[in-house]
Design an enzyme around this catalytic site. Sequence first.
Site, PDB file in Angstrom:
ATOM      1  N   LYS A  29      22.977 -27.700 -22.380  1.00 31.18           N
ATOM      2  CA  LYS A  29      24.299 -27.333 -21.859  1.00 31.18           C
ATOM      3  C   LYS A  29      24.270 -27.328 -20.323  1.00 31.18           C
ATOM      4  O   LYS A  29      25.105 -27.958 -19.675  1.00 31.18           O
ATOM      5  CB  LYS A  29      24.707 -25.951 -22.387  1.00 31.18           C
ATOM      6  CG  LYS A  29      26.090 -25.536 -21.966  1.00 31.18           C
ATOM      7  CD  LYS A  29      26.431 -24.157 -22.494  1.00 31.18           C
ATOM      8  CE  LYS A  29      25.837 -23.096 -21.605  1.00 31.18           C
ATOM      9  NZ  LYS A  29      26.290 -21.734 -21.938  1.00 31.18           N
ATOM     10  N   ASP A  47      29.222 -26.189 -25.276  1.00 30.13           N
ATOM     11  CA  ASP A  47      28.819 -24.808 -25.534  1.00 30.13           C
ATOM     12  C   ASP A  47      29.413 -24.384 -26.874  1.00 30.13           C
ATOM     13  O   ASP A  47      29.933 -25.208 -27.612  1.00 30.13           O
ATOM     14  CB  ASP A  47      29.254 -23.881 -24.396  1.00 30.13           C
ATOM     15  CG  ASP A  47      30.763 -23.837 -24.253  1.00 30.13           C
ATOM     16  OD1 ASP A  47      31.469 -24.430 -25.090  1.00 30.13           O
ATOM     17  OD2 ASP A  47      31.247 -23.206 -23.299  1.00 30.13           O
TER      18      ASP A  47
END
Length: 118
Positions: A29, A47
């Site tokens: 991420k 996410d």
Amino acid sequence: MPKVLREKFGGEIPSEIDDLIQLPGVGRKTANLVRAVAFSLPAICVDVHVHRICNRWGYIKTKNPLETEMALRKKLPAKHWLDINSYVVAFGQSLCKPRKPDCDICPIFQYCKRIGVS
Ligand code: SF4
């Protein structure tokens, strides 16, 4: 992190995902976020919000954020890669929340398959 940066990358922050995730505390991420924001290179920052909401829409069908990233890389037009995170995170915090999404006032209700939403 400075030690690894110095020893492996000559003190420079790398732009490739596979290099960035070698840095302590950096997962996919964050690596995608750095690649997109710092280098303006194609990357999709996935996410929990992006993963949850894209699956609720029925846009993709995946089991975890990594699968979501790979599925979006195949399906989502590249012009949306840099923006999807900020749009969907804000949407996920305010409307399409994890436990009780506000489907009754959602402006995209008619386009959403509401997969897994009761
Ligand atoms: S209709 Fe419900 S599940 Fe679908 S995007 Fe809107 S809030 Fe989320």
